[in-house]
Design an enzyme around this catalytic site. Structure first.
Site, mmCIF file in Angstrom:
data_model
loop_
_atom_site.group_PDB
_atom_site.id
_atom_site.type_symbol
_atom_site.label_atom_id
_atom_site.label_comp_id
_atom_site.label_asym_id
_atom_site.label_seq_id
_atom_site.Cartn_x
_atom_site.Cartn_y
_atom_site.Cartn_z
ATOM 1 N N LYS A 149 0.843 -1.193 0.000
ATOM 2 C CA LYS A 149 0.000 0.000 0.000
ATOM 3 C C LYS A 149 0.884 1.252 0.000
ATOM 4 O O LYS A 149 2.085 1.192 0.272
ATOM 5 C CB LYS A 149 -0.911 0.002 1.225
ATOM 6 C CG LYS A 149 -0.171 0.038 2.560
ATOM 7 C CD LYS A 149 -1.138 -0.009 3.722
ATOM 8 C CE LYS A 149 -0.388 0.047 5.065
ATOM 9 N NZ LYS A 149 -1.318 0.049 6.210
ATOM 10 N N TYR A 164 13.558 31.363 7.819
ATOM 11 C CA TYR A 164 12.346 32.064 8.221
ATOM 12 C C TYR A 164 12.265 32.220 9.737
ATOM 13 O O TYR A 164 12.563 31.299 10.494
ATOM 14 C CB TYR A 164 11.109 31.299 7.746
ATOM 15 C CG TYR A 164 10.820 31.423 6.270
ATOM 16 C CD1 TYR A 164 10.597 32.666 5.683
ATOM 17 C CD2 TYR A 164 10.756 30.288 5.462
ATOM 18 C CE1 TYR A 164 10.325 32.765 4.330
ATOM 19 C CE2 TYR A 164 10.475 30.383 4.108
ATOM 20 C CZ TYR A 164 10.265 31.635 3.549
ATOM 21 O OH TYR A 164 9.987 31.742 2.211
#
Length: 389
Positions: A46, A268
Protein backbone atom coordinates in the site's frame (compact mmCIF):
# COMPACT_ATOMS: atom_id res chain seq x y z
CA UNK A 1 20.62 39.26 8.13
CA UNK A 2 24.31 39.85 8.81
CA UNK A 3 26.59 40.61 5.88
CA UNK A 4 28.06 37.55 4.18
CA UNK A 5 30.58 36.71 1.53
CA UNK A 6 29.14 36.29 -1.96
CA UNK A 7 27.38 33.00 -2.61
CA UNK A 8 29.43 30.53 -4.65
CA UNK A 9 27.64 29.59 -7.86
CA UNK A 10 26.59 25.98 -8.31
CA UNK A 11 28.23 24.15 -11.24
CA UNK A 12 25.99 23.63 -14.23
CA UNK A 13 26.61 19.88 -14.05
CA UNK A 14 25.34 19.50 -10.46
CA UNK A 15 23.02 16.53 -9.99
CA UNK A 16 19.45 16.69 -8.75
CA UNK A 17 18.43 15.21 -5.42
CA UNK A 18 18.21 11.42 -5.73
CA UNK A 19 16.04 8.91 -3.88
CA UNK A 20 17.61 5.48 -4.33
CA UNK A 21 15.56 2.33 -3.73
CA UNK A 22 17.59 -0.76 -2.84
CA UNK A 23 15.52 -3.79 -3.81
CA UNK A 24 18.23 -6.12 -2.50
CA UNK A 25 17.35 -4.84 0.98
CA UNK A 26 13.66 -5.50 0.32
CA UNK A 27 14.54 -9.03 -0.74
CA UNK A 28 16.62 -9.72 2.37
CA UNK A 29 13.90 -8.36 4.65
CA UNK A 30 11.28 -10.48 2.89
CA UNK A 31 13.29 -13.67 3.36
CA UNK A 32 13.68 -12.99 7.07
CA UNK A 33 9.97 -12.23 7.49
CA UNK A 34 8.91 -15.28 5.50
CA UNK A 35 11.01 -17.45 7.79
CA UNK A 36 9.41 -15.89 10.87
CA UNK A 37 5.85 -16.12 9.53
CA UNK A 38 5.76 -19.88 9.38
CA UNK A 39 2.70 -19.86 7.14
CA UNK A 40 2.07 -17.83 4.00
CA UNK A 41 3.40 -14.27 3.74
CA UNK A 42 1.35 -11.41 2.28
CA UNK A 43 3.51 -8.52 1.06
CA UNK A 44 1.59 -5.31 1.74
CA UNK A 45 2.51 -2.72 -0.88
CA UNK A 46 0.00 0.00 0.00
CA UNK A 47 0.97 3.69 -0.31
CA UNK A 48 3.10 2.86 -3.37
CA UNK A 49 5.03 0.24 -1.46
CA UNK A 50 5.57 2.58 1.52
CA UNK A 51 7.06 5.08 -0.92
CA UNK A 52 9.43 2.57 -2.52
CA UNK A 53 7.39 1.72 -5.64
CA UNK A 54 4.55 -0.77 -5.32
CA UNK A 55 5.32 -2.85 -8.41
CA UNK A 56 9.06 -3.04 -7.67
CA UNK A 57 8.49 -4.01 -4.05
CA UNK A 58 5.80 -6.52 -5.02
CA UNK A 59 8.00 -8.26 -7.58
CA UNK A 60 10.90 -8.35 -5.16
CA UNK A 61 8.83 -9.73 -2.30
CA UNK A 62 7.29 -12.43 -4.50
CA UNK A 63 10.79 -13.47 -5.57
CA UNK A 64 11.93 -13.83 -1.95
CA UNK A 65 9.21 -15.76 -0.16
CA UNK A 66 5.95 -13.80 -0.29
CA UNK A 67 3.02 -15.50 -2.04
CA UNK A 68 0.29 -12.86 -1.64
CA UNK A 69 0.05 -9.10 -2.16
CA UNK A 70 -2.01 -6.71 -0.08
CA UNK A 71 -3.19 -3.12 -0.54
CA UNK A 72 -5.86 -0.90 0.91
CA UNK A 73 -7.87 0.61 -1.96
CA UNK A 74 -8.81 -1.05 -5.22
CA UNK A 75 -7.07 1.88 -6.90
CA UNK A 76 -3.84 0.36 -5.57
CA UNK A 77 -4.73 -3.21 -6.55
CA UNK A 78 -5.65 -2.75 -10.19
CA UNK A 79 -2.25 -1.27 -11.23
CA UNK A 80 -0.58 -4.43 -9.90
CA UNK A 81 -2.66 -6.47 -12.28
CA UNK A 82 -1.95 -4.01 -15.09
CA UNK A 83 1.77 -4.54 -14.43
CA UNK A 84 1.31 -8.25 -15.04
CA UNK A 85 1.43 -9.49 -11.45
CA UNK A 86 -0.75 -12.58 -11.10
CA UNK A 87 -0.22 -13.48 -7.44
CA UNK A 88 -3.31 -13.32 -5.20
CA UNK A 89 -4.09 -9.71 -4.21
CA UNK A 90 -6.28 -8.55 -1.32
CA UNK A 91 -7.77 -5.05 -1.04
CA UNK A 92 -9.27 -4.30 2.37
CA UNK A 93 -10.33 -0.67 2.66
CA UNK A 94 -13.02 0.43 0.24
CA UNK A 95 -16.30 2.35 0.48
CA UNK A 96 -19.55 0.54 -0.11
CA UNK A 97 -19.82 2.14 -3.54
CA UNK A 98 -16.46 0.89 -4.79
CA UNK A 99 -16.15 -0.70 -8.23
CA UNK A 100 -16.62 -4.30 -7.08
CA UNK A 101 -17.18 -5.47 -10.64
CA UNK A 102 -13.67 -4.32 -11.53
CA UNK A 103 -12.30 -6.20 -8.53
CA UNK A 104 -14.04 -9.42 -9.57
CA UNK A 105 -12.93 -9.02 -13.18
CA UNK A 106 -9.32 -8.49 -12.09
CA UNK A 107 -9.48 -11.42 -9.65
CA UNK A 108 -8.76 -9.19 -6.67
CA UNK A 109 -9.92 -10.49 -3.29
CA UNK A 110 -11.80 -7.92 -1.20
CA UNK A 111 -12.37 -7.48 2.51
CA UNK A 112 -15.95 -7.26 3.78
CA UNK A 113 -16.33 -5.37 7.10
CA UNK A 114 -20.10 -4.86 7.13
CA UNK A 115 -23.45 -6.16 5.92
CA UNK A 116 -23.70 -3.15 3.60
CA UNK A 117 -20.38 -4.05 1.98
CA UNK A 118 -21.46 -7.67 1.62
CA UNK A 119 -24.68 -6.67 -0.14
CA UNK A 120 -22.77 -4.44 -2.57
CA UNK A 121 -20.08 -7.03 -3.29
CA UNK A 122 -22.64 -9.81 -3.77
CA UNK A 123 -24.47 -7.67 -6.35
CA UNK A 124 -21.38 -7.42 -8.58
CA UNK A 125 -21.27 -9.62 -11.70
CA UNK A 126 -19.37 -12.83 -11.14
CA UNK A 127 -18.42 -14.44 -7.84
CA UNK A 128 -16.29 -12.27 -5.53
CA UNK A 129 -13.65 -13.81 -3.28
CA UNK A 130 -14.05 -12.16 0.11
CA UNK A 131 -12.23 -12.01 3.44
CA UNK A 132 -14.58 -11.15 6.30
CA UNK A 133 -12.92 -8.44 8.41
CA UNK A 134 -13.46 -8.34 12.18
CA UNK A 135 -12.55 -5.50 14.54
CA UNK A 136 -10.12 -6.95 17.08
CA UNK A 137 -10.21 -4.02 19.45
CA UNK A 138 -9.22 -0.86 17.55
CA UNK A 139 -12.71 0.56 16.86
CA UNK A 140 -11.49 1.23 13.35
CA UNK A 141 -11.98 -0.94 10.28
CA UNK A 142 -13.68 -4.31 10.58
CA UNK A 143 -17.06 -5.46 11.83
CA UNK A 144 -17.87 -4.78 15.48
CA UNK A 145 -18.45 -7.86 17.66
CA UNK A 146 -22.17 -7.11 17.91
CA UNK A 147 -22.58 -7.40 14.13
CA UNK A 148 -20.12 -10.22 13.47
CA UNK A 149 -22.48 -13.15 13.88
CA UNK A 150 -25.02 -11.56 11.55
CA UNK A 151 -22.33 -10.80 8.97
CA UNK A 152 -21.11 -14.39 9.04
CA UNK A 153 -24.65 -15.74 8.61
CA UNK A 154 -25.35 -13.37 5.72
CA UNK A 155 -22.04 -14.28 4.09
CA UNK A 156 -22.90 -17.96 4.30
CA UNK A 157 -26.28 -17.33 2.66
CA UNK A 158 -24.59 -15.37 -0.14
CA UNK A 159 -22.05 -18.15 -0.53
CA UNK A 160 -24.80 -20.78 -0.88
CA UNK A 161 -26.37 -18.66 -3.61
CA UNK A 162 -23.06 -18.58 -5.48
CA UNK A 163 -22.69 -14.80 -5.11
CA UNK A 164 -19.47 -14.81 -3.07
CA UNK A 165 -16.81 -17.21 -1.89
CA UNK A 166 -15.61 -16.60 1.67
CA UNK A 167 -11.92 -17.48 1.44
CA UNK A 168 -10.59 -15.62 4.46
CA UNK A 169 -11.11 -14.00 7.86
CA UNK A 170 -8.86 -11.13 8.89
CA UNK A 171 -8.23 -8.82 11.83
CA UNK A 172 -5.56 -6.45 13.11
CA UNK A 173 -3.78 -6.05 16.44
CA UNK A 174 -3.68 -2.57 17.93
CA UNK A 175 -0.57 -2.84 20.12
CA UNK A 176 1.66 -5.40 18.41
CA UNK A 177 4.65 -3.04 18.55
CA UNK A 178 4.57 -3.66 22.33
CA UNK A 179 4.57 -7.47 22.49
CA UNK A 180 3.56 -7.77 26.14
CA UNK A 181 0.63 -5.37 25.99
CA UNK A 182 -2.62 -6.91 27.22
CA UNK A 183 -4.52 -5.44 24.27
CA UNK A 184 -2.79 -8.04 22.10
CA UNK A 185 -4.15 -10.81 24.29
CA UNK A 186 -7.60 -9.29 23.90
CA UNK A 187 -7.14 -9.03 20.13
CA UNK A 188 -6.03 -12.65 19.77
CA UNK A 189 -8.97 -13.80 21.91
CA UNK A 190 -11.46 -11.82 19.84
CA UNK A 191 -10.00 -13.19 16.61
CA UNK A 192 -10.28 -16.77 17.92
CA UNK A 193 -13.92 -16.07 18.81
CA UNK A 194 -14.51 -14.59 15.35
CA UNK A 195 -13.10 -17.71 13.68
CA UNK A 196 -15.28 -19.98 15.80
CA UNK A 197 -18.35 -17.87 15.03
CA UNK A 198 -17.60 -18.04 11.30
CA UNK A 199 -17.20 -21.80 11.53
CA UNK A 200 -20.47 -22.14 13.43
CA UNK A 201 -22.18 -20.26 10.59
CA UNK A 202 -20.97 -22.91 8.16
CA UNK A 203 -18.02 -20.95 6.72
CA UNK A 204 -14.70 -22.65 6.04
CA UNK A 205 -12.21 -19.87 5.24
CA UNK A 206 -8.87 -21.18 3.99
CA UNK A 207 -6.95 -18.04 4.93
CA UNK A 208 -6.87 -16.61 8.45
CA UNK A 209 -4.63 -13.61 9.07
CA UNK A 210 -4.15 -11.34 12.05
CA UNK A 211 -0.43 -10.52 12.34
CA UNK A 212 1.25 -7.56 10.65
CA UNK A 213 5.00 -6.83 10.75
CA UNK A 214 5.49 -6.44 14.51
CA UNK A 215 3.42 -9.50 15.43
CA UNK A 216 5.05 -11.54 12.66
CA UNK A 217 8.40 -10.84 14.32
CA UNK A 218 7.38 -11.22 17.97
CA UNK A 219 4.12 -13.13 18.43
CA UNK A 220 3.81 -16.62 16.88
CA UNK A 221 0.41 -17.03 18.59
CA UNK A 222 -1.04 -14.51 16.14
CA UNK A 223 0.31 -16.01 12.91
CA UNK A 224 -2.49 -18.41 11.87
CA UNK A 225 -2.27 -19.41 8.18
CA UNK A 226 -0.87 -16.13 6.86
CA UNK A 227 0.88 -12.97 8.04
CA UNK A 228 0.66 -9.53 6.41
CA UNK A 229 3.85 -7.46 6.31
CA UNK A 230 4.40 -4.05 4.77
CA UNK A 231 6.66 -1.86 6.89
CA UNK A 232 9.03 -4.75 7.49
CA UNK A 233 9.63 -5.20 3.77
CA UNK A 234 11.28 -1.77 3.60
CA UNK A 235 13.24 -2.03 6.84
CA UNK A 236 10.86 -0.84 9.57
CA UNK A 237 10.37 -2.99 12.66
CA UNK A 238 7.77 -1.26 14.85
CA UNK A 239 8.65 -3.59 17.75
CA UNK A 240 12.33 -2.60 17.74
CA UNK A 241 13.37 -6.23 18.20
CA UNK A 242 14.81 -7.18 14.83
CA UNK A 243 17.52 -5.70 12.60
CA UNK A 244 15.93 -5.06 9.23
CA UNK A 245 17.68 -3.16 6.45
CA UNK A 246 16.46 0.23 5.27
CA UNK A 247 15.87 0.33 1.52
CA UNK A 248 15.89 4.10 0.82
CA UNK A 249 18.83 6.47 0.51
CA UNK A 250 18.26 10.19 -0.06
CA UNK A 251 21.12 12.35 -1.34
CA UNK A 252 21.27 15.90 -2.65
CA UNK A 253 23.86 18.26 -4.09
CA UNK A 254 24.87 21.37 -2.21
CA UNK A 255 23.58 24.31 -4.24
CA UNK A 256 25.75 26.98 -2.69
CA UNK A 257 28.17 27.64 0.17
CA UNK A 258 28.77 30.86 2.06
CA UNK A 259 30.80 31.91 5.06
CA UNK A 260 28.92 33.87 7.71
CA UNK A 261 30.08 35.59 10.89
CA UNK A 262 28.89 34.76 14.39
CA UNK A 263 25.39 36.05 15.09
CA UNK A 264 24.03 35.43 11.59
CA UNK A 265 20.32 34.60 11.48
CA UNK A 266 19.25 31.65 9.36
CA UNK A 267 15.93 30.98 7.65
CA UNK A 268 12.35 32.06 8.22
CA UNK A 269 11.64 33.65 11.58
CA UNK A 270 15.35 33.71 12.42
CA UNK A 271 14.88 30.63 14.59
CA UNK A 272 18.60 29.94 14.46
CA UNK A 273 21.50 32.30 15.05
CA UNK A 274 25.08 31.13 14.50
CA UNK A 275 27.19 31.09 17.66
CA UNK A 276 30.46 31.37 15.72
CA UNK A 277 31.76 32.14 12.28
CA UNK A 278 30.94 29.18 10.07
CA UNK A 279 30.12 27.97 6.58
CA UNK A 280 26.52 27.34 5.56
CA UNK A 281 25.51 25.05 2.71
CA UNK A 282 22.17 25.22 0.93
CA UNK A 283 20.47 21.92 0.08
CA UNK A 284 17.56 21.98 -2.42
CA UNK A 285 15.12 19.89 -0.39
CA UNK A 286 12.34 20.71 2.04
CA UNK A 287 8.97 19.67 3.30
CA UNK A 288 7.51 19.57 -0.22
CA UNK A 289 9.98 16.75 -0.85
CA UNK A 290 8.93 14.84 2.24
CA UNK A 291 11.36 16.16 4.86
CA UNK A 292 9.26 16.65 8.01
CA UNK A 293 9.25 20.32 9.02
CA UNK A 294 8.83 19.25 12.64
CA UNK A 295 12.45 18.01 12.52
CA UNK A 296 13.70 21.60 12.22
CA UNK A 297 16.45 22.38 14.73
CA UNK A 298 17.21 18.70 15.38
CA UNK A 299 17.90 17.02 12.03
CA UNK A 300 21.37 16.19 10.73
CA UNK A 301 22.90 15.12 7.41
CA UNK A 302 26.09 13.27 6.50
CA UNK A 303 28.78 15.46 4.95
CA UNK A 304 32.15 13.94 4.03
CA UNK A 305 31.68 11.13 6.53
CA UNK A 306 30.55 13.30 9.47
CA UNK A 307 27.14 14.35 10.76
CA UNK A 308 26.42 18.06 10.43
CA UNK A 309 23.28 19.84 11.74
CA UNK A 310 20.54 21.35 9.65
CA UNK A 311 19.92 24.81 11.05
CA UNK A 312 16.94 27.13 10.88
CA UNK A 313 13.46 26.10 9.88
CA UNK A 314 13.12 23.58 7.07
CA UNK A 315 11.48 25.43 4.20
CA UNK A 316 9.23 24.09 1.49
CA UNK A 317 12.18 23.35 -0.77
CA UNK A 318 15.36 24.46 1.03
CA UNK A 319 17.41 23.32 4.00
CA UNK A 320 20.59 24.86 5.42
CA UNK A 321 23.42 22.75 6.81
CA UNK A 322 26.06 24.15 9.17
CA UNK A 323 29.32 22.94 7.61
CA UNK A 324 31.63 24.38 10.23
CA UNK A 325 35.19 24.98 9.11
CA UNK A 326 35.26 22.25 6.49
CA UNK A 327 33.13 23.63 3.67
CA UNK A 328 32.24 21.50 0.70
CA UNK A 329 32.30 22.53 -2.93
CA UNK A 330 29.02 23.50 -4.59
CA UNK A 331 27.62 20.43 -6.32
CA UNK A 332 29.08 18.04 -3.74
CA UNK A 333 26.66 15.43 -2.46
CA UNK A 334 25.36 15.12 1.10
CA UNK A 335 23.32 12.22 2.43
CA UNK A 336 20.13 13.03 4.27
CA UNK A 337 18.85 9.52 4.92
CA UNK A 338 19.94 5.93 4.37
CA UNK A 339 20.34 2.54 6.04
CA UNK A 340 22.98 3.95 8.41
CA UNK A 341 25.97 1.99 7.10
CA UNK A 342 28.21 5.04 6.82
CA UNK A 343 26.79 6.91 9.79
CA UNK A 344 24.09 8.72 7.82
CA UNK A 345 20.75 9.43 9.49
CA UNK A 346 18.13 6.71 9.16
CA UNK A 347 14.37 6.90 8.83
CA UNK A 348 14.19 6.15 12.55
CA UNK A 349 16.43 9.18 13.25
CA UNK A 350 14.20 11.46 11.21
CA UNK A 351 11.12 10.06 12.91
CA UNK A 352 12.62 10.76 16.32
CA UNK A 353 13.57 14.31 15.35
CA UNK A 354 10.07 14.96 13.99
CA UNK A 355 8.16 13.20 16.77
CA UNK A 356 6.56 10.74 14.35
CA UNK A 357 7.11 7.21 13.02
CA UNK A 358 9.40 6.00 10.21
CA UNK A 359 6.36 5.00 8.13
CA UNK A 360 5.38 8.67 7.75
CA UNK A 361 8.91 9.71 6.84
CA UNK A 362 9.33 7.08 4.12
CA UNK A 363 5.89 7.47 2.55
CA UNK A 364 6.41 11.25 2.46
CA UNK A 365 9.70 10.92 0.62
CA UNK A 366 8.27 8.41 -1.81
CA UNK A 367 5.29 10.60 -2.58
CA UNK A 368 7.63 13.36 -3.70
CA UNK A 369 9.17 11.19 -6.42
CA UNK A 370 5.79 10.75 -8.08
CA UNK A 371 5.90 14.42 -9.06
CA UNK A 372 8.72 13.41 -11.40
CA UNK A 373 10.55 16.73 -11.18
CA UNK A 374 12.14 17.43 -7.81
CA UNK A 375 13.44 14.04 -6.68
CA UNK A 376 15.01 11.66 -9.14
CA UNK A 377 14.25 8.01 -8.33
CA UNK A 378 16.87 5.33 -8.91
CA UNK A 379 16.24 1.61 -8.39
CA UNK A 380 19.06 -0.83 -7.68
CA UNK A 381 19.15 -4.58 -7.12
CA UNK A 382 16.42 -5.28 -9.67
CA UNK A 383 18.29 -7.06 -12.47
CA UNK A 384 17.12 -10.52 -11.39
CA UNK A 385 13.49 -9.36 -11.43
CA UNK A 386 13.25 -8.69 -15.17
CA UNK A 387 10.26 -10.57 -16.55
CA UNK A 388 9.17 -11.86 -13.14
CA UNK A 389 5.44 -11.62 -12.45
Amino acid sequence: MSATCPTVAVPATAARPVLEVDLAAVGANTRLLADRAGGALMAVVKADGFGHGAVDVARTALAHGATWLGVTALAEALPLRAAGLRAPVLSWLNPVGADWAAAVAAEVDVAVPSAEHLTAVAAAPGRARVHLHVDCGMARDGAAPASWSGLCAAARRAERRGLVEVVGVMGHLGCAETPGDTCNTHGRTRFAWALETARAAGLRPEHRHLAATAATLTDPRSHHTMSRVGAGLVGIDPSGTTALRGALTLTAPVVSVRRVPAGSSVGYGHHHRTDRATHLGLVPLGYADGLPRAASGRAEVLVRGARRPLVGLLSMDQAVVDLGERPVAPGETVTLLGPGDAGEPTAADWARWAGTIPHEVLTGLGAATRLGTRLERHVTGAAHLRGLV
